[in-house]
Write an enzyme that holds these catalytic residues in place. Sequence first.
Site, PDB file in Angstrom:
ATOM      1  N   SER A  67       0.795  -1.238   0.000  1.00  7.27           N
ATOM      2  CA  SER A  67       0.000   0.000   0.000  1.00  7.27           C
ATOM      3  C   SER A  67       0.823   1.283   0.000  1.00  7.27           C
ATOM      4  O   SER A  67       0.252   2.366  -0.166  1.00  7.27           O
ATOM      5  CB  SER A  67      -0.937   0.016   1.204  1.00  7.27           C
ATOM      6  OG  SER A  67      -1.998  -0.869   0.985  1.00  7.27           O
ATOM      7  N   LYS A  70       0.429   3.478  -2.945  1.00  5.73           N
ATOM      8  CA  LYS A  70      -0.720   4.383  -3.067  1.00  5.73           C
ATOM      9  C   LYS A  70      -0.308   5.852  -2.970  1.00  5.73           C
ATOM     10  O   LYS A  70      -0.983   6.731  -3.505  1.00  5.73           O
ATOM     11  CB  LYS A  70      -1.757   4.046  -1.980  1.00  5.73           C
ATOM     12  CG  LYS A  70      -2.351   2.634  -2.108  1.00  5.73           C
ATOM     13  CD  LYS A  70      -3.160   2.246  -0.863  1.00  5.73           C
ATOM     14  CE  LYS A  70      -3.751   0.844  -0.956  1.00  5.73           C
ATOM     15  NZ  LYS A  70      -4.439   0.449   0.310  1.00  5.73           N
ATOM     16  N   TYR A 194      -3.746  -2.289 -10.239  1.00 10.60           N
ATOM     17  CA  TYR A 194      -3.589  -2.095  -8.790  1.00 10.60           C
ATOM     18  C   TYR A 194      -2.741  -3.217  -8.166  1.00 10.60           C
ATOM     19  O   TYR A 194      -1.829  -2.958  -7.375  1.00 10.60           O
ATOM     20  CB  TYR A 194      -4.986  -2.024  -8.152  1.00 10.60           C
ATOM     21  CG  TYR A 194      -4.980  -2.052  -6.642  1.00 10.60           C
ATOM     22  CD1 TYR A 194      -4.631  -0.924  -5.902  1.00 10.60           C
ATOM     23  CD2 TYR A 194      -5.301  -3.223  -5.951  1.00 10.60           C
ATOM     24  CE1 TYR A 194      -4.612  -0.971  -4.516  1.00 10.60           C
ATOM     25  CE2 TYR A 194      -5.283  -3.269  -4.565  1.00 10.60           C
ATOM     26  CZ  TYR A 194      -4.932  -2.147  -3.852  1.00 10.60           C
ATOM     27  OH  TYR A 194      -4.902  -2.192  -2.477  1.00 10.60           O
ATOM     28  N   TYR A 246      -4.905   3.690   8.105  1.00  9.56           N
ATOM     29  CA  TYR A 246      -6.295   3.216   8.247  1.00  9.56           C
ATOM     30  C   TYR A 246      -6.836   3.536   9.641  1.00  9.56           C
ATOM     31  O   TYR A 246      -6.684   4.665  10.101  1.00  9.56           O
ATOM     32  CB  TYR A 246      -6.384   1.719   7.903  1.00  9.56           C
ATOM     33  CG  TYR A 246      -5.501   1.363   6.737  1.00  9.56           C
ATOM     34  CD1 TYR A 246      -5.778   1.893   5.475  1.00  9.56           C
ATOM     35  CD2 TYR A 246      -4.374   0.570   6.877  1.00  9.56           C
ATOM     36  CE1 TYR A 246      -4.959   1.612   4.396  1.00  9.56           C
ATOM     37  CE2 TYR A 246      -3.557   0.282   5.806  1.00  9.56           C
ATOM     38  CZ  TYR A 246      -3.848   0.814   4.573  1.00  9.56           C
ATOM     39  OH  TYR A 246      -3.029   0.546   3.515  1.00  9.56           O
ATOM     40  N   VAL A 264       1.216  -3.767   3.786  1.00 14.08           N
ATOM     41  CA  VAL A 264       1.185  -5.072   4.455  1.00 14.08           C
ATOM     42  C   VAL A 264       2.429  -5.916   4.162  1.00 14.08           C
ATOM     43  O   VAL A 264       2.586  -6.995   4.731  1.00 14.08           O
ATOM     44  CB  VAL A 264      -0.102  -5.887   4.144  1.00 14.08           C
ATOM     45  CG1 VAL A 264      -1.328  -5.241   4.764  1.00 14.08           C
ATOM     46  CG2 VAL A 264      -0.274  -6.128   2.653  1.00 14.08           C
TER      47      VAL A 264
HETATM   48  N1  GLN Z   1      -2.304  -5.235  -2.052  1.00 16.82           N
HETATM   49  C1  GLN Z   1      -2.873  -5.181  -0.733  1.00 16.82           C
HETATM   50  C2  GLN Z   1      -4.362  -5.348  -0.801  1.00 16.82           C
HETATM   51  O1  GLN Z   1      -4.956  -4.833  -1.692  1.00 16.82           O
HETATM   52  C3  GLN Z   1      -2.496  -3.868  -0.107  1.00 16.82           C
HETATM   53  C4  GLN Z   1      -3.010  -3.720   1.295  1.00 16.82           C
HETATM   54  C5  GLN Z   1      -2.082  -2.977   2.221  1.00 16.82           C
HETATM   55  O2  GLN Z   1      -0.866  -2.923   2.052  1.00 16.82           O
HETATM   56  N2  GLN Z   1      -2.651  -2.457   3.285  1.00 16.82           N
HETATM   57  O3  GLN Z   1      -4.967  -6.040  -0.006  1.00 16.82           O
END
Ligand code: GLN
Length: 310
Positions: A67, A70, A194, A246, A264
């Site tokens: 993530s 992003k 994505y 989050y 993650v």
């Molecule tokens: N690729 C992961 C997902 O879409 C990214 C989530 C994350 O890093 N929080 O679930």
Amino acid sequence: MSPIPNLAAVVATVGKEMQPHLGGGHVADYIPALARVDGRRFGLAVITCEGETAEFGDAWMPFSIQSISKVFTLTMALERLGAELWKRVGREPSGSRFNSIVQLENEKGVPRNPFINAGAIVVTDALMAGREPGAVIADIRDTMRGLADTDAIDIDKEVATSEAATGFRNYSLANFMRGFDNLKSPVEDTLQTYFHQCSMRISCRQLARAGLFLANRGVDPLTKVQVTTANRTRRINAVMMTCGHYDASGEFAFQVGLPGKSGVGGGILTIVPGKAAIAVWSPGLNEAGTSHVGAMALESLATKMGWSVF
Ligand code: GLN
């Protein structure tokens, strides 16, 4: 005022402090290809706006960006679309998990912010603007290579395939938003893009380098390239501060006091406005999906350096 402590010495101290904690947290296993990583890994890299660097541990070992990508797609989409982007995605903390769907129905398919999965999928869709996934994936990878000043950033196809094979929640989010006409490209195209952006492999050293423009009002302080405007930089950092972790964004602000974005894969990019970019990596995650040891290391580093936006 107390003297600014030596950066290299502080980074070394923080790295050593973390040793008893290595292996803490839980390695993400909902994406099977991520579960194979050694949970005891730890890397830390700091790069200042003057180009001074300090590293510890596995700072040069590539990990899955997840993530944290992003932040970079948001920057790219804002450059392409400007403020129009905010019609399709908000900028309020969600207070929900990264892959939550609950707010989407009440809020008519407009995700709360660009860092929850729903919001990031919309940002990727906006960035596509009708282009084929292959072209957009190459664009994102090349942008990261440019920002990190290296060609050694690639996409791990196995992780991308693993994400697609198990991405039922992301498919749900994307289809739901398509139902509200907030996704323009075919769901499969947007999600493939994505999944690939999340599957880039990057080291702490490269990640800190790539994020440095966010510490310097949108201009890469080392190459002098203007990546984005000062105004957008301020806003990207604001969204990182309020939404970067989050439902644990408040906790990160409380602990670290700096804009940050977790993934993650166990990485966290953190910005010290006007001063430096920090990247830390340790794969064990807390409940919110933020690196457990990574957040501890950042709290210690920020405290010792006296770095905070507050
Ligand atoms: N690729 C992961 C997902 O879409 C990214 C989530 C994350 O890093 N929080 O679930």
